[in-house]
Every structure is written in C-alpha cells, then in structure tokens.
Design a protein around this motif. Structure first.
Motif, PDB file in Angstrom:
ATOM      1  N   ALA A   1       0.834  -1.200   0.000  1.00 35.15           N
ATOM      2  CA  ALA A   1       0.000   0.000   0.000  1.00 35.15           C
ATOM      3  C   ALA A   1       0.870   1.252   0.000  1.00 35.15           C
ATOM      4  CB  ALA A   1      -0.929  -0.017   1.213  1.00 35.15           C
ATOM      5  N   GLN A   2       1.957   1.211   0.774  1.00 33.69           N
ATOM      6  CA  GLN A   2       2.862   2.378   0.812  1.00 33.69           C
ATOM      7  C   GLN A   2       3.447   2.652  -0.560  1.00 33.69           C
ATOM      8  OE1 GLN A   2       5.667   1.331   3.880  1.00 33.69           O
ATOM      9  NE2 GLN A   2       4.677   2.709   5.351  1.00 33.69           N
ATOM     10  N   SER A   3       3.902   1.590  -1.196  1.00 36.11           N
ATOM     11  CA  SER A   3       4.548   1.811  -2.497  1.00 36.11           C
ATOM     12  C   SER A   3       3.515   2.235  -3.554  1.00 36.11           C
ATOM     13  CB  SER A   3       5.375   0.584  -2.899  1.00 36.11           C
ATOM     14  OG  SER A   3       4.696  -0.207  -3.807  1.00 36.11           O
ATOM     15  N   LEU A   4       2.272   1.761  -3.422  1.00 36.68           N
ATOM     16  CA  LEU A   4       1.240   2.185  -4.392  1.00 36.68           C
ATOM     17  C   LEU A   4       0.830   3.643  -4.168  1.00 36.68           C
ATOM     18  CD1 LEU A   4      -0.954  -1.015  -4.658  1.00 36.68           C
ATOM     19  CD2 LEU A   4       0.351   0.076  -6.492  1.00 36.68           C
ATOM     20  N   LEU A   5       0.736   4.038  -2.888  1.00 38.48           N
ATOM     21  CA  LEU A   5       0.418   5.453  -2.623  1.00 38.48           C
ATOM     22  C   LEU A   5       1.491   6.341  -3.249  1.00 38.48           C
ATOM     23  CD1 LEU A   5      -0.905   5.548   1.056  1.00 38.48           C
ATOM     24  CD2 LEU A   5      -2.194   5.978  -1.033  1.00 38.48           C
ATOM     25  N   GLU A   6       2.726   5.924  -3.085  1.00 35.37           N
ATOM     26  CA  GLU A   6       3.831   6.682  -3.658  1.00 35.37           C
ATOM     27  C   GLU A   6       3.695   6.752  -5.182  1.00 35.37           C
ATOM     28  OE1 GLU A   6       7.471   5.597  -1.919  1.00 35.37           O
ATOM     29  OE2 GLU A   6       8.144   7.649  -2.311  1.00 35.37           O
ATOM     30  N   ARG A   7       3.341   5.593  -5.774  1.00 27.63           N
ATOM     31  CA  ARG A   7       3.264   5.538  -7.233  1.00 27.63           C
ATOM     32  C   ARG A   7       2.164   6.444  -7.792  1.00 27.63           C
ATOM     33  NH1 ARG A   7       3.364   6.942 -11.017  1.00 27.63           N
ATOM     34  NH2 ARG A   7       3.495   6.098 -13.118  1.00 27.63           N
ATOM     35  N   VAL A   8       1.073   6.598  -7.026  1.00 32.46           N
ATOM     36  CA  VAL A   8      -0.006   7.454  -7.539  1.00 32.46           C
ATOM     37  C   VAL A   8       0.196   8.926  -7.142  1.00 32.46           C
ATOM     38  CG1 VAL A   8      -1.697   5.587  -7.634  1.00 32.46           C
ATOM     39  CG2 VAL A   8      -1.582   7.034  -5.587  1.00 32.46           C
ATOM     40  N   GLY A   9       1.385   9.229  -6.583  1.00 29.30           N
ATOM     41  CA  GLY A   9       1.731  10.632  -6.333  1.00 29.30           C
ATOM     42  C   GLY A   9       1.388  11.126  -4.943  1.00 29.30           C
ATOM     43  N   LEU A  10       1.160  10.215  -3.987  1.00 30.58           N
ATOM     44  CA  LEU A  10       0.850  10.645  -2.614  1.00 30.58           C
ATOM     45  C   LEU A  10       1.933  10.119  -1.683  1.00 30.58           C
ATOM     46  CD1 LEU A  10      -2.979   9.796  -2.544  1.00 30.58           C
ATOM     47  CD2 LEU A  10      -1.961  12.064  -2.826  1.00 30.58           C
ATOM     48  N   ASP A  11       2.666  11.018  -1.058  1.00 28.97           N
ATOM     49  CA  ASP A  11       3.717  10.625  -0.114  1.00 28.97           C
ATOM     50  C   ASP A  11       3.091   9.814   1.034  1.00 28.97           C
ATOM     51  OD1 ASP A  11       5.686  10.410   1.724  1.00 28.97           O
ATOM     52  OD2 ASP A  11       5.980  12.571   2.024  1.00 28.97           O
ATOM     53  N   PRO A  12       3.461   8.523   1.180  1.00 30.25           N
ATOM     54  CA  PRO A  12       2.804   7.705   2.209  1.00 30.25           C
ATOM     55  C   PRO A  12       3.019   8.242   3.621  1.00 30.25           C
ATOM     56  CG  PRO A  12       4.575   6.469   1.117  1.00 30.25           C
ATOM     57  CD  PRO A  12       4.429   7.757   0.388  1.00 30.25           C
ATOM     58  N   ALA A  13       4.179   8.880   3.875  1.00 29.99           N
ATOM     59  CA  ALA A  13       4.425   9.419   5.212  1.00 29.99           C
ATOM     60  C   ALA A  13       3.448  10.562   5.514  1.00 29.99           C
ATOM     61  CB  ALA A  13       5.867   9.916   5.305  1.00 29.99           C
ATOM     62  N   ARG A  14       3.057  11.291   4.489  1.00 25.73           N
ATOM     63  CA  ARG A  14       2.182  12.452   4.686  1.00 25.73           C
ATOM     64  C   ARG A  14       0.701  12.087   4.597  1.00 25.73           C
ATOM     65  NH1 ARG A  14       2.257  17.173   0.549  1.00 25.73           N
ATOM     66  NH2 ARG A  14       0.630  18.456   1.496  1.00 25.73           N
ATOM     67  N   PHE A  15       0.374  11.183   3.661  1.00 27.55           N
ATOM     68  CA  PHE A  15      -1.048  10.906   3.392  1.00 27.55           C
ATOM     69  C   PHE A  15      -1.542   9.561   3.951  1.00 27.55           C
ATOM     70  CE2 PHE A  15       0.170  13.967   0.146  1.00 27.55           C
ATOM     71  CZ  PHE A  15      -0.886  14.869   0.208  1.00 27.55           C
ATOM     72  N   GLY A  16      -0.604   8.645   4.252  1.00 31.90           N
ATOM     73  CA  GLY A  16      -1.005   7.294   4.647  1.00 31.90           C
ATOM     74  C   GLY A  16      -1.898   7.250   5.877  1.00 31.90           C
TER      75      GLY A  16
END
Ligand code: SF4
Length: 324
Positions: free
Chosen positions: A130-145
């Motif tokens: 999930a973290q890597s997919l959030l990153e791939r769609v342009g959402l920093d996982p640390a900020r948006f996760g």
C-alpha cells in the motif's frame, strides 16, 4: 485473432419499474450488448445519461447479475468457468464518487492494504504494498497514509481509489466517470497518471465518460450507447472523424469547440432520450433522428460491419442512401 482479455456477450439487464403480471413495467437499461476488449487497449464508452453505460460497467465487473448473457475473462465464462474471487482480483473498478468509495473510518494506508489482506496477503506485506502504491499514484505515504478520506481533496481521494484498484494487481480497470468530478487541471493530472500506469503495467481500461474530448484523448476504440443498445463502435480516430451513426454525429456536433467559427448555433440533439421503460420501436433513435426514413420506425437496425473493426447500427449503412 488473440483471445480478448474481457468480453461481453449479449448482456441484458432490465430493472423492475413497478406493476404486476401483464402490467409489470421494466426499465430496459441494457439490451443485448456485446463487445470485446483486447489486451492493453482502452475502450471509451459514451452516451447521454441513462444510455446504459454505467449499468454495462457494473455488469462487466459483476457488481450486477445480468438477466441473460455472459462475461468472459480470457475466454472463460465468469461464474461457471472462472470463480468470482479470482475474477475480482483481475478486473477492478473506479467510481466517480471518490468519497463514497472510501470507508470514512479507515486511514488511506489501511484502505489500500484492505483488499490484498482480505485476499490472504499477510498484513505487513499488504501495508508495504500500500505504501509503495500510494507513492506511485503521487501521494507521499508518510504524509497521506495516516489521513482519512475527509482530509483529502477530490483528486487525492481518486488517486487513493486508483491505488486501491492496483493493489489487486489487476489486468483490467473499469473507470466509470472516474475523472468527471475533478477540476480540469486535476483531471488532466489524473488522466496522465492513468496513461502512465497503463503503459507501465500493460493495463486494459474501459473508460466511461460523458466528456467526448477526454474520451478521444485516452481511448483506442470508442463505443457509443443509446437507450441501452450499442449504436456504434470503432477505432477512436475513425469514429470521431467519420462517424456512421446519426446519434454519434449529433453527439460530436454538440461537443464544445474552442474555435469560434466551429461553434454550434443550434442544438444538434433535440429533447431528452425517450423513456427506457417503453423505448420506441424499430431504431430507438428514430424519434430524434433528423435522417430517419421509412424502415426506421419499424425495423431494428443490426450492428453492421463497415470494415476495420468499425460497426454501426443504422439502416443508412445498409442502403445506398448513405452515399448522399
Ligand atoms: Fe436514424 Fe434510421 Fe439510422 Fe436510426 S436507423 S439512426 S432513425 S437513419
């Protein structure tokens, strides 16, 4: 010819609209719709509200059961030959309402990890994915996760919904007006993301939209629906530059143009579509068609092949009158 990745065969879906026995009324939402999707292509689906495009999408992903007809995935009939669970991981859907699609009590990382966890992926691995997919769609996982749906903009939520779909490693994604609610600049960014993902992952899309400019931009082929039926289907550029169904012509004439010399002064499509409870006999478009002629109000036009994968359901294509 290669086996299509996904195909619809004579799909029919009628909804109860009240009454009993002989007086029972049905909305003929989808009536005998068939089409195929090749690996890696994008099929755009257009038509006015109520034409059956969203019902077709739900039938295709098995959110609705057809009254008759079948969906095949890679040649196998979904249900009898391919279990629904396996099908669901191959074919995903993204809806227009980005907020309603997300559980308001789940953080975004949990929302993306949820699907794989349910399908048996260990929790820690699902969260990493999930973290890597959030990153791939342009959402920093640390900020948006760790955020909830109400803490994101519409564009960010739709990116999460795309990540959720990707979490299953699907082959096909059905996008039902998925960018329609977004501002134009955000819409362009999400469209670019979708096109990049298609290239990277060899995805196949069904892209449903009322916006013909967007559909032309993203689609390889386009299917035009009218009152639950396919009016025309073919390669996108050919359909946009040389349509062979008067309904497609009217939709294209109604497209907003930035060129003042090409603006339409008269409404090319008069009135609303007829009631799908009691569609007109013969060609369903005949009550609004400026080119209707004698057989149109009694004889149903079949989808007629015009070569090169282009088909249209209009009597003009099977008579010499189209030359006019
Ligand atoms: Fe118009 Fe007749 Fe063609 Fe229907 S079949 S689109 S009514 S010309």
């Amino acid at each position: 010819m290669k086996t299509p990745i996904l195909s619809a065969h004579n799909l029919v879906k009628h909804f109860n609209a009240g009454g009993f026995g002989a007086a029972r009324k049905v909305v003929r939402a989808v009536d005998d719709v068939s089409f195929e999707l090749a690996h890696g292509e994008t099929l755009g689906v257009v038509g006015e509200s109520g034409c059956g495009k969203s019902t077709t999408a739900r039938l295709l992903v098995q959110l609705l059961t057809p009254d008759s007809g079948a969906v095949r995935y890679d040649g196998k009939v979904v249900g009898p030959e391919m279990p629904l669970k396996a099908f669901r991981s191959k074919v995903q859907m993204v809806f227009q309402d980005s907020f309603a699609s997300l559980n308001p009590r789940m953080t975004m990382i949990d929302a993306v990890a949820f699907g794989p966890s349910v399908h048996g992926v260990p929790k820690a691995e699902a969260r990493r994915k999930a973290q890597s997919l959030l990153e791939r769609v342009g959402l920093d996982p640390a900020r948006f996760g760790g955020r909830y749906a109400h803490e994101l903009s519409g564009g960010q939520r739709q990116r999460v919904n795309i990540a959720r779909a990707l979490a299953f490693d699907p082959q096909v994604i059905v996008l039902d007006e998925a960018v329609s609610a977004l501002d134009k600049s955000v819409e362009a960014q999400v469209l670019n993301l979708l096109m990049d993902l298609r290239r990277e992952r060899g995805l196949t899309y069904v892209f449903i939209s009322h916006d013909l400019n967007v559909v032309r931009h993203i689609s390889d082929r386009v299917m035009v629906m009218y009152l639950g039926e396919v009016a025309e289907i073919g390669p996108a550029e050919r359909l946009y530059t040389a349509p062979r169904h008067p309904y497609t012509e009217a939709l294209l004439a109604a497209m907003p143009s930035l060129d003042p010399d090409r603006r339409t002064l008269e409404a090319p499509l008069a009135g609303d579509p007829p009631n799908p409870i009691d569609p007109p006999p013969g060609c369903r478009f005949h009550t609004r068609c400026a080119r209707a002629f004698r057989p149109c109000d009694s004889k149903v036009p079949a989808l007629h092949s015009l070569g090169g994968g282009h088909l249209a359901a209009c009597h003009l294509n099977s008579t010499k009158e189209h030359a006019a």
